[in-house]
Write a protein that holds these residues in place. Sequence first.
Motif, short mmCIF file in Angstrom:
data_model
loop_
_atom_site.label_atom_id
_atom_site.label_comp_id
_atom_site.label_asym_id
_atom_site.label_seq_id
_atom_site.Cartn_x
_atom_site.Cartn_y
_atom_site.Cartn_z
N THR A 84 0.82 -1.21 0.00
CA THR A 84 0.00 0.00 0.00
C THR A 84 0.85 1.26 0.00
O THR A 84 0.38 2.34 -0.30
CB THR A 84 -0.92 -0.01 1.25
OG1 THR A 84 -1.68 -1.22 1.23
CG2 THR A 84 -1.89 1.15 1.24
N ARG A 85 2.11 1.13 0.28
CA ARG A 85 3.01 2.28 0.37
C ARG A 85 3.11 3.07 -0.93
O ARG A 85 2.71 2.61 -1.99
CB ARG A 85 4.43 1.81 0.71
CG ARG A 85 4.60 1.24 2.08
CD ARG A 85 6.05 0.86 2.24
NE ARG A 85 6.36 0.35 3.56
CZ ARG A 85 7.58 0.30 4.06
NH1 ARG A 85 8.61 0.74 3.35
NH2 ARG A 85 7.79 -0.18 5.26
N GLN A 86 3.70 4.25 -0.79
CA GLN A 86 4.06 5.07 -1.95
C GLN A 86 5.57 4.98 -2.14
O GLN A 86 6.29 4.61 -1.22
CB GLN A 86 3.67 6.52 -1.72
CG GLN A 86 2.17 6.71 -1.63
CD GLN A 86 1.77 8.15 -1.85
OE1 GLN A 86 2.27 8.81 -2.74
NE2 GLN A 86 0.84 8.62 -1.03
N THR A 145 5.12 -3.51 -6.51
CA THR A 145 4.07 -2.57 -6.86
C THR A 145 3.70 -1.76 -5.64
O THR A 145 3.38 -2.32 -4.58
CB THR A 145 2.82 -3.31 -7.38
OG1 THR A 145 3.17 -4.04 -8.55
CG2 THR A 145 1.69 -2.34 -7.71
N PHE A 146 3.72 -0.45 -5.78
CA PHE A 146 3.28 0.48 -4.74
C PHE A 146 1.87 0.92 -5.13
O PHE A 146 1.69 1.62 -6.12
CB PHE A 146 4.22 1.67 -4.66
CG PHE A 146 5.62 1.30 -4.24
CD1 PHE A 146 5.95 1.26 -2.89
CD2 PHE A 146 6.59 0.98 -5.17
CE1 PHE A 146 7.24 0.91 -2.48
CE2 PHE A 146 7.87 0.62 -4.78
CZ PHE A 146 8.19 0.59 -3.44
N GLN A 174 -4.40 2.37 -2.67
CA GLN A 174 -5.56 1.78 -3.34
C GLN A 174 -5.72 0.34 -2.87
O GLN A 174 -4.74 -0.31 -2.48
CB GLN A 174 -5.36 1.79 -4.85
CG GLN A 174 -5.30 3.18 -5.46
CD GLN A 174 -5.09 3.08 -6.95
OE1 GLN A 174 -5.84 2.40 -7.64
NE2 GLN A 174 -4.06 3.74 -7.44
N ASP A 175 -6.93 -0.19 -2.96
CA ASP A 175 -7.15 -1.59 -2.59
C ASP A 175 -6.30 -2.50 -3.46
O ASP A 175 -6.21 -2.33 -4.69
CB ASP A 175 -8.63 -1.96 -2.76
CG ASP A 175 -9.52 -1.30 -1.73
OD1 ASP A 175 -9.04 -1.01 -0.62
OD2 ASP A 175 -10.71 -1.09 -2.04
N LEU A 227 -11.52 -8.65 0.36
CA LEU A 227 -11.79 -8.13 -0.99
C LEU A 227 -11.21 -9.04 -2.07
O LEU A 227 -11.87 -9.31 -3.08
CB LEU A 227 -11.21 -6.72 -1.14
CG LEU A 227 -11.87 -5.62 -0.32
CD1 LEU A 227 -11.12 -4.30 -0.50
CD2 LEU A 227 -13.34 -5.46 -0.68
N ILE A 228 -9.99 -9.51 -1.86
CA ILE A 228 -9.35 -10.39 -2.84
C ILE A 228 -10.14 -11.68 -3.01
O ILE A 228 -10.40 -12.13 -4.13
CB ILE A 228 -7.89 -10.70 -2.43
CG1 ILE A 228 -7.04 -9.43 -2.57
CG2 ILE A 228 -7.31 -11.86 -3.24
CD1 ILE A 228 -5.69 -9.49 -1.88
#
Length: 123
Positions: free
Chosen positions: A38-40, A69-70, A74-75, A96-97
Amino acid sequence: MDKLRISFDFDSTLSTQPMQELCKKFLLLGAEVYVTTTRQNGVHSNLIFENKDLFEVTDKLGIKRENITFTKYQDKVVFVKQFDFHFDDDAHEIFLINQHPSKCLGFLFEQYQDINNGIAPNF
């Protein structure tokens, strides 16, 4: 047979020793391993996100940087559809997944530790 494609969350998941050991096993079996966090990363709103801790672990494990992937908060369900498995400590992300119609199966990871011969959640 196609290679397994495995995704790990980082914070409180791949950042832990048990998940790093599991990751090593998948890599030894020839799986493609990814990190979906979830990080940036980089510069956002004049803040610098270097993620040194994340890169230290992934470099040590041999995970390619292009496999990280960052999601920028987003979910993750949007990003993991093409994977076979995703491991995460966030129950909402796993819900959700697993509710989304894709081949990816989400697995909830909760780290436990032995305290005075008892088992207790590591919160």
